[in-house]
Scaffold this active site. Structure first.
Site, PDB file in Angstrom:
ATOM      1  N   ASN A   1       0.868  -1.178   0.000  1.00 29.17           N
ATOM      2  CA  ASN A   1       0.000   0.000   0.000  1.00 29.17           C
ATOM      3  C   ASN A   1       0.901   1.224   0.000  1.00 29.17           C
ATOM      4  OD1 ASN A   1      -1.801   2.041   0.384  1.00 29.17           O
ATOM      5  ND2 ASN A   1      -2.473   1.389   2.425  1.00 29.17           N
ATOM      6  N   TRP A   2       1.007   1.847  -1.163  1.00 31.30           N
ATOM      7  CA  TRP A   2       1.924   2.994  -1.281  1.00 31.30           C
ATOM      8  C   TRP A   2       1.335   4.284  -0.719  1.00 31.30           C
ATOM      9  CZ3 TRP A   2       4.186   2.211  -6.925  1.00 31.30           C
ATOM     10  CH2 TRP A   2       5.125   1.162  -6.888  1.00 31.30           C
ATOM     11  N   LYS A   3       0.048   4.257  -0.342  1.00 33.55           N
ATOM     12  CA  LYS A   3      -0.587   5.462   0.214  1.00 33.55           C
ATOM     13  C   LYS A   3      -0.333   6.649  -0.719  1.00 33.55           C
ATOM     14  CE  LYS A   3      -0.273   3.322   4.711  1.00 33.55           C
ATOM     15  NZ  LYS A   3      -0.192   3.459   6.165  1.00 33.55           N
TER      16      LYS A   3
ATOM     17  N   HIS B   1      -9.693   1.433   4.657  1.00 36.95           N
ATOM     18  CA  HIS B   1      -8.415   1.606   5.366  1.00 36.95           C
ATOM     19  C   HIS B   1      -8.622   2.579   6.536  1.00 36.95           C
ATOM     20  CE1 HIS B   1      -4.306   2.724   6.286  1.00 36.95           C
ATOM     21  NE2 HIS B   1      -3.951   1.598   5.696  1.00 36.95           N
TER      22      HIS B   1
ATOM     23  N   GLU C   1      -6.955   4.958   7.592  1.00 38.21           N
ATOM     24  CA  GLU C   1      -6.709   6.376   7.262  1.00 38.21           C
ATOM     25  C   GLU C   1      -7.914   6.983   6.560  1.00 38.21           C
ATOM     26  OE1 GLU C   1      -2.957   5.613   5.392  1.00 38.21           O
ATOM     27  OE2 GLU C   1      -2.111   5.142   7.353  1.00 38.21           O
TER      28      GLU C   1
ATOM     29  N   GLU D   1      -5.590  -4.521  10.576  1.00 35.61           N
ATOM     30  CA  GLU D   1      -4.572  -3.498  10.774  1.00 35.61           C
ATOM     31  C   GLU D   1      -4.872  -2.738  12.069  1.00 35.61           C
ATOM     32  OE1 GLU D   1      -2.556  -2.494   6.745  1.00 35.61           O
ATOM     33  OE2 GLU D   1      -4.139  -1.047   7.110  1.00 35.61           O
TER      34      GLU D   1
ATOM     35  N   GLY E   1       2.447   2.611  10.914  1.00 30.73           N
ATOM     36  CA  GLY E   1       3.407   3.700  10.789  1.00 30.73           C
ATOM     37  C   GLY E   1       4.094   4.080  12.082  1.00 30.73           C
TER      38      GLY E   1
ATOM     39  N   SER F   1       3.259  -1.812  10.512  1.00 28.00           N
ATOM     40  CA  SER F   1       4.704  -1.899  10.746  1.00 28.00           C
ATOM     41  C   SER F   1       5.298  -3.268  10.406  1.00 28.00           C
ATOM     42  CB  SER F   1       5.050  -1.498  12.186  1.00 28.00           C
ATOM     43  OG  SER F   1       4.690  -0.133  12.411  1.00 28.00           O
TER      44      SER F   1
ATOM     45  N   GLY G   1       2.808  -0.975   4.378  1.00 29.43           N
ATOM     46  CA  GLY G   1       2.863   0.445   4.051  1.00 29.43           C
ATOM     47  C   GLY G   1       4.300   0.890   3.830  1.00 29.43           C
ATOM     48  N   GLY G   2       4.878   1.536   4.825  1.00 32.53           N
ATOM     49  CA  GLY G   2       6.214   2.138   4.714  1.00 32.53           C
ATOM     50  C   GLY G   2       7.274   1.251   4.072  1.00 32.53           C
TER      51      GLY G   2
HETATM   52  P1  13P Z   1       2.876   0.636   7.799  1.00 27.18           P
HETATM   53  O1  13P Z   1       3.404  -0.646   7.218  1.00 27.18           O
HETATM   54  O2  13P Z   1       3.624   1.847   7.308  1.00 27.18           O
HETATM   55  O3  13P Z   1       2.727   0.575   9.275  1.00 27.18           O
HETATM   56  O4  13P Z   1       1.394   0.823   7.194  1.00 27.18           O
HETATM   57  C1  13P Z   1       0.494  -0.231   7.283  1.00 27.18           C
HETATM   58  C2  13P Z   1      -0.685   0.093   6.470  1.00 27.18           C
HETATM   59  O5  13P Z   1      -1.440   1.006   6.772  1.00 27.18           O
HETATM   60  C3  13P Z   1      -0.908  -0.696   5.251  1.00 27.18           C
HETATM   61  O6  13P Z   1      -2.172  -0.471   4.722  1.00 27.18           O
END
Ligand code: 13P
Length: 250
Positions: A10-12, A96, A98, A168, A174, A214, A235-236
């Site tokens: 997930n590149w956000k 998600h 967010e 999640e 994050g 994470s 994510g990250g």
């Molecule tokens: P991180 O891996 O950066 O914690 O993000 C997880 C996430 O929100 C994937 O959708």
């Protein structure tokens, strides 16, 4: 049948088309040759075309990070399932945290989106998870149950086919704090139990539940070796070809 693992990036709100191409140049041959797990990349909408052109003819999937439930209409700034499909998407992330936290996504809109995604042939990845205050107040089970029940509302097992859930925990996103494999496995069993109530035992037994929050190269193996964890939503660590590859190969 053992459930095949799914690793999704997930590149956000990161990566222009040029950055997406640079990422793929760094890891596409290895990713494309990897057949053990299903791999999906979810770039921002504006980089879907670039990613789609590069992964064509590989078995790497492409996911949108959100979509509207209507086919089309006067919804400025929104994207439909048909548009995602036309841009090469096979998957879509829904609900998600967010989106829930900053953009007013609710359990009910997740349900509407889930129905549309399933009808259109996209594989939905529905995100659920508790915030820190809910965990500390002992409400994790209630929150996960509510999110599942409302997301699955009025969907039949026959229609739910490819449904994937991502657990999640919001406090792990994050933050560098990962749920322990045991915390994740417990949440996954509860989610599987809700899927069994909604869609039956057989459906629930084959439904994949990913963990997100994470996930890094150094914890991926311990998480992925849990029987209940069927993959990761990253994510990250998915922004860098080396760390993403290390997770895929863990
Ligand atoms: P991180 O891996 O950066 O914690 O993000 C997880 C996430 O929100 C994937 O959708």
């Amino acid at each position: 049948m053992p459930r095949r693992k799914l690793i999704a990036a997930n590149w956000k709100m990161y990566k222009t088309p040029a950055h997406a191409e640079e990422f793929l140049r760094g890891c596409l041959p290895v990713l494309a040759a990897h057949s053990r797990s299903e791999i999906v990349i979810c770039p921002p909408f504006t980089s879907l075309a670039a990613v789609s052109a590069m992964v064509l003819e590989s078995n790497i999937g492409i996911g949108g990070q959100n979509m509207h439930w209507e086919k089309e209409g006067a919804y400025t700034g929104e994207i439909s399932a048909g548009m995602l499909l036309a841009a090469g998407c096979t998957h879509v992330i829904l609900g998600h945290s967010e989106r829930r936290q900053y953009f007013g996504e609710t359990d009910d809109t997740v349900n509407l989106k889930l129905k549309t995604a399933l009808e259109s042939g996209l594989t939905p990845i529905v995100c659920v998870g508790e915030v820190l205050e809910e965990r500390e107040a002992g409400l994790t089970e209630d929150v996960l149950r509510r999110q599942c029940v409302r997301a699955f509302n009025t969907i039949s097992a026959k229609k739910a086919g490819p449904l994937v859930i991502a657990y999640e925990p919001v406090w792990a996103i994050g933050t560098g704090k990962t749920a322990t494999p045991q915390i994740a496995a417990d949440a996954h069993s509860l989610i599987r139990g809700e899927a069994a109530k909604a869609f039956g035992d057989e459906f629930a037994a084959q439904m994949r539940i990913l963990y997100g929050g994470s996930v890094k190269p150094d914890n991926a193996k311990a998480l992925m070796s849990q029987e209940e964890i069927d993959g990761a939503l990253v994510g990250g660590a998915s922004l860098n070809p080396e760390t993403f590859l290390a997770i895929v190969q863990a």
